[in-house]
Design an enzyme around this catalytic site. Structure first.
Site, PDB file in Angstrom:
ATOM      1  CG  HIS A   1     -20.093 -28.144  39.127  1.00 22.51           C
ATOM      2  ND1 HIS A   1     -20.955 -27.406  38.710  1.00 22.51           N
ATOM      3  CD2 HIS A   1     -20.581 -28.783  39.929  1.00 22.51           C
ATOM      4  CE1 HIS A   1     -21.960 -27.256  39.294  1.00 22.51           C
ATOM      5  NE2 HIS A   1     -21.522 -28.159  40.250  1.00 22.51           N
TER       6      HIS A   1
ATOM      7  CD  GLU B   1     -20.597 -32.483  41.954  1.00 25.38           C
ATOM      8  OE1 GLU B   1     -21.642 -32.475  42.208  1.00 25.38           O
ATOM      9  OE2 GLU B   1     -19.754 -31.701  41.974  1.00 25.38           O
ATOM     10  CG  HIS B   2     -24.250 -31.827  37.871  1.00 29.68           C
ATOM     11  ND1 HIS B   2     -25.392 -31.244  37.995  1.00 29.68           N
ATOM     12  CD2 HIS B   2     -23.314 -30.877  38.748  1.00 29.68           C
ATOM     13  CE1 HIS B   2     -25.454 -30.277  38.854  1.00 29.68           C
ATOM     14  NE2 HIS B   2     -24.128 -30.161  39.238  1.00 29.68           N
TER      15      HIS B   2
ATOM     16  CD  GLU C   1     -24.923 -25.803  40.602  1.00 37.33           C
ATOM     17  OE1 GLU C   1     -24.087 -25.642  41.398  1.00 37.33           O
ATOM     18  OE2 GLU C   1     -25.322 -26.642  40.012  1.00 37.33           O
TER      19      GLU C   1
END
Length: 458
Positions: free
Chosen positions: A66, A69-70, A146
């Protein structure tokens, strides 16, 4: 019932134009290209799917897929940070990305003649990401925040995370897509560089294009932009099959919340893991989930929410298109005058009824009609057409499985629904998590997310 059938027949007729031909290509470097024609509007969606997600991670680096991905939006030598999104926007497009347990995907929706723009940008960042330390540090902080907002400060999501970690022992599905906070705090940019080099390569990716396009022209563009990219040598992924559960598990999660919450999950197979002779079982489990929670006439809504009113909300979920053994999940919130124990008893009674009495003919047809209608509605979106292809290709089932889906759902019998309920919805394979509300500090009330497996979007 005739109304349902008429609706479905009408939907099939209206969606016929969306059911375009699918074309499959393979580049010399291993990149797979799948193109589906849909000529209803002059637009296209381009998606790049990588066979890597949280279920590929090991302890100590959870959340790395993840975070990467950022970082895919933080620049290459040819396109500095921020330029990717700016170029897509200037060309009238929309773009984003998401990470799940089994895959990471990137997409752009644009006017059909802008496909080369999408391909040039995606090919560049497939192998040329710079991964600067400064940008990495900032983005890890974004992901940690997040996590705080979406999980740690959300009682239902926190309960689901704890439930998942308790349900699975050795399956990588026990770890959250967003990662554990301690792992995020100790993640290093060198970890990310190794992960990127290992998994982000043409021979570990599927390129999916759906829309008003010519397949041969798309293939030519793919060869132009992706053809020269070098493949990697990703290691074979260990199977990591979940060990057999030998007894019911119960956990209690104490967190600030207004309402209690209950999650119950049974270990079940998926299409990828079931034996060939039992390939009908995942479809029967999908129909079973539909009997419980497919539309307002489903049993949980009609009998627990509106009928006995023991539940303020109740649901059932199952996904046959996962890479590893999964869970058949029941969940809900008790109504004001009832407790979690009463809701659990009511849900177990619904399971018992399915095990003891076959579903009636009319109810079975209603559920199948609803499933058919939902699948036809999905064809209205070129994005979801591409999603379906991408998921099936990435988990190893192949896009043709989608063409057999409705036929196999239609073939499910009441006896098969009863059989999978008896075989898999058993107490020894059950994990139960209960959210026990604690006092909420003043000023920290918030509306909870609906808990679920889900992925994480940038």
């Amino acid at each position: 019932m005739r109304g349902w059938l008429a609706l479905v027949l009408g939907l099939f007729a209206g969606a016929a134009l969306a059911d375009g031909a699918v074309h499959e290509f393979q580049l010399d470097n291993g990149l797979k290209l799948v193109v589906k024609e849909d000529h209803r509007a002059p637009v296209m969606v381009s998606q790049v799917w990588y066979k890597v997600g949280s279920s590929y991670e090991h302890d100590g680096i959870t959340g790395i897929s993840h975070v990467l991905e950022h970082m895919m939006f933080k620049g290459t030598a040819a396109h500095p940070a921020g330029e990717f999104s700016q170029i897509i926007s200037e060309n009238g497009g929309r773009e984003n990305a998401f990470t799940s347990q089994d895959y990471t995907a990137y997409f752009q929706t644009m006017e059909k003649n802008r496909l080369p723009v999408s391909f040039e940008l995606e090919a560049d960042r497939m192998r040329n990401l710079t991964l600067p330390e400064k940008e990495f540090r900032k983005e890890v902080q974004v992901v940690m925040e997040e996590r705080r907002m979406r999980t740690e400060d959300d009682p239902q999501s926190l309960t689901y995370e704890q439930f998942n970690a308790a349900a699975f022992v050795n399956s990588p599905y026990r770890t959250p897509v967003i990662g554990w906070m301690d792992d995020l705090e100790n993640l290093r940019v060198d970890d990310l560089r190794r992960w990127y080099r290992k998994w982000y390569a043409p021979n570990n990716a599927t390129l999916v294009v759906v829309g008003d396009v010519d397949p041969d022209a798309v293939y030519a563009q793919a060869r132009k932009y992706f053809g020269a990219l070098r493949p990697s040598e990703p290691e074979a992924v260990k199977p990591r099959h979940e060990i057999e559960q030998l007894g019911r598990k119960d956990i209690r999660v104490k967190a600030p919340a207004k309402l209690p919450y209950l999650i119950m999950g049974y270990k079940v197979p998926v299409l990828k893991t079931v034996k060939a002779a039992d390939s009908w079982e995942p479809y029967a489990l999908e129909v079973l989930a539909g009997v419980l929670d497919q539309g307002s006439g489903a049993r949980l809504s009609s009998e627990l929410v509106r009928g006995s009113a023991v539940a303020a909300s109740a649901g059932a979920s199952y996904d046959a298109w996962e890479r590893l053994e999964s869970l058949f999940v029941l969940s809900g919130t008790p109504s004001t005058n009832h407790g979690v124990a009463e809701l659990e008893k009511a849900l177990l009674e619904q399971v018992r009824k399915l095990q003891q009495t076959p579903v009636g003919k009319d109810e079975l047809e209603r559920v199948k009609a609803q499933i058919r209608a939902d699948k036809v509605y999905e064809q209205d979106s070129i994005f979801y057409q591409a999603m379906q292809i991408g998921i099936l290709e990435t988990v190893g089932l192949g896009w043709r499985e989608s063409q057999r889906y409705l036929e196999r759902i239609e073939a499910v019998t009441a006896e098969q629904v009863q059989a999978v309920a008896r075989k898999y919805l058993i107490e020894d394979h059950l994990t139960v998590a209960q959210l026990v509300p604690q006092p909420i500090e003043p000023g920290k009330e918030k509306t909870p997310h609906r808990a679920g497996v889900g992925g994480h979007v940038r």
